[in-house]
Write a protein that holds these residues in place. Structure first.
Motif, PDB file in Angstrom:
ATOM      1  N   LYS A  74       0.837  -1.308   0.092  1.00 32.81           N
ATOM      2  CA  LYS A  74       0.073   0.122   0.024  1.00 32.81           C
ATOM      3  C   LYS A  74       0.739   1.175   0.017  1.00 32.81           C
ATOM      4  O   LYS A  74       0.514   2.081  -0.715  1.00 32.81           O
ATOM      5  CB  LYS A  74      -0.968   0.145   1.145  1.00 32.81           C
ATOM      6  CG  LYS A  74      -2.123  -0.878   1.319  1.00 32.81           C
ATOM      7  CD  LYS A  74      -3.119  -0.624  -0.186  1.00 32.81           C
ATOM      8  CE  LYS A  74      -4.274  -1.497  -0.124  1.00 32.81           C
ATOM      9  NZ  LYS A  74      -4.848  -1.255  -1.403  1.00 32.81           N
ATOM     10  N   VAL A  75       1.695   1.243   0.676  1.00 35.75           N
ATOM     11  CA  VAL A  75       2.699   2.446   0.862  1.00 35.75           C
ATOM     12  C   VAL A  75       3.118   2.802  -0.478  1.00 35.75           C
ATOM     13  O   VAL A  75       3.783   3.978  -1.003  1.00 35.75           O
ATOM     14  CB  VAL A  75       4.024   2.342   1.954  1.00 35.75           C
ATOM     15  CG1 VAL A  75       4.969   1.401   1.530  1.00 35.75           C
ATOM     16  CG2 VAL A  75       4.593   3.627   2.109  1.00 35.75           C
ATOM     17  N   ALA A  76       3.463   1.839  -1.527  1.00 32.48           N
ATOM     18  CA  ALA A  76       4.010   2.303  -2.784  1.00 32.48           C
ATOM     19  C   ALA A  76       3.108   2.326  -3.800  1.00 32.48           C
ATOM     20  O   ALA A  76       3.375   2.256  -5.092  1.00 32.48           O
ATOM     21  CB  ALA A  76       4.993   1.110  -3.056  1.00 32.48           C
ATOM     22  N   GLN A  77       2.094   2.459  -3.539  1.00 32.49           N
ATOM     23  CA  GLN A  77       0.472   2.636  -4.360  1.00 32.49           C
ATOM     24  C   GLN A  77      -0.077   3.848  -4.180  1.00 32.49           C
ATOM     25  O   GLN A  77      -0.070   4.617  -3.210  1.00 32.49           O
ATOM     26  CB  GLN A  77      -0.282   1.586  -4.274  1.00 32.49           C
ATOM     27  CG  GLN A  77       0.190   0.115  -4.709  1.00 32.49           C
ATOM     28  CD  GLN A  77      -0.916  -0.885  -4.376  1.00 32.49           C
ATOM     29  OE1 GLN A  77      -2.043  -0.672  -3.780  1.00 32.49           O
ATOM     30  NE2 GLN A  77      -0.520  -2.011  -4.607  1.00 32.49           N
ATOM     31  N   THR A  78      -0.726   4.158  -5.384  1.00 33.98           N
ATOM     32  CA  THR A  78      -1.523   5.493  -5.408  1.00 33.98           C
ATOM     33  C   THR A  78      -2.740   5.238  -4.965  1.00 33.98           C
ATOM     34  O   THR A  78      -3.222   3.990  -4.775  1.00 33.98           O
ATOM     35  CB  THR A  78      -1.601   6.117  -6.748  1.00 33.98           C
ATOM     36  OG1 THR A  78      -2.260   4.911  -7.461  1.00 33.98           O
ATOM     37  CG2 THR A  78      -0.404   6.483  -7.473  1.00 33.98           C
ATOM     38  N   GLU A  79      -3.729   6.141  -4.653  1.00 33.16           N
ATOM     39  CA  GLU A  79      -5.140   5.742  -4.049  1.00 33.16           C
ATOM     40  C   GLU A  79      -5.995   4.870  -5.027  1.00 33.16           C
ATOM     41  O   GLU A  79      -6.662   4.003  -4.702  1.00 33.16           O
ATOM     42  CB  GLU A  79      -5.923   6.965  -3.809  1.00 33.16           C
ATOM     43  CG  GLU A  79      -5.459   7.917  -2.729  1.00 33.16           C
ATOM     44  CD  GLU A  79      -6.289   9.170  -2.439  1.00 33.16           C
ATOM     45  OE1 GLU A  79      -7.418   9.292  -3.132  1.00 33.16           O
ATOM     46  OE2 GLU A  79      -5.692   9.843  -1.659  1.00 33.16           O
ATOM     47  N   ASP A  80      -5.593   4.990  -6.470  1.00 32.29           N
ATOM     48  CA  ASP A  80      -6.050   3.974  -7.549  1.00 32.29           C
ATOM     49  C   ASP A  80      -5.416   2.674  -7.666  1.00 32.29           C
ATOM     50  O   ASP A  80      -5.783   1.930  -8.413  1.00 32.29           O
ATOM     51  CB  ASP A  80      -6.423   4.749  -8.683  1.00 32.29           C
ATOM     52  CG  ASP A  80      -5.257   5.240  -9.467  1.00 32.29           C
ATOM     53  OD1 ASP A  80      -4.007   5.296  -8.890  1.00 32.29           O
ATOM     54  OD2 ASP A  80      -5.497   5.762 -10.443  1.00 32.29           O
TER      55      ASP A  80
END
Length: 143
Positions: free
Chosen positions: A27-33
């Protein structure tokens, strides 16, 4: 000549292309989408050229091993309130022919004609070459 430019970046702490893929699933490496991103302090001045077809080439253990297409750049703010650039990436990693790269800080521009080519279709699933052999082959220009 291509009308886009790429970025090249060391993937610090990454042991393999697979560990980079694993990191992008967090999750830390991802955008909201849900797309993978790399957050950097500096905003690329050549944004338009990058977004015209550029990729980020990942240097893993001193060797360029893969790339990801850059989809967009999002403005994000760190906990310190400083504006940063989130380079949003296509989740698909494309393995490239190995190319040695000396350590450097941050990211750099990489002209399309200087980028290593993708591995031919069908070779992406070849047995993974051990790091020391991969480096030795890249040094003599075999990969």
């Amino acid at each position: 000549m291509d009308k886009y430019v790429n970025l090249i970046k060391l993937s610090v702490g990454t042991e393999s292309v697979e560990s980079l893929e694993d990191w992008h699933r967090t999750k830390v490496a991802q955008t909201e989408d849900g797309l993978p991103r790399h957050v950097t302090r500096m905003w690329p001045k050549r944004e338009a050229e990058i977004l015209s077809g550029g990729s980020i080439y990942w240097v893993i253990k001193g060797v360029i091993q893969c790339r990801q297409k850059i989809l967009r750049m999002d403005e994000v703010f760190g906990s310190d309130g400083i504006r940063r650039c989130a380079i949003v990436l296509d989740p698909e990693l494309h393995r490239t022919q190995s190319a040695l790269k000396r350590p450097f800080q941050g990211w750099r521009y990489l002209k399309s004609e200087d980028a290593p080519p993708d591995l031919p279709k069908g070779r992406e699933q070849d047995d993974i070459i051990p790091d020391d052999l991969n480096r030795a082959l890249a040094e003599i220009g075999v990969l």
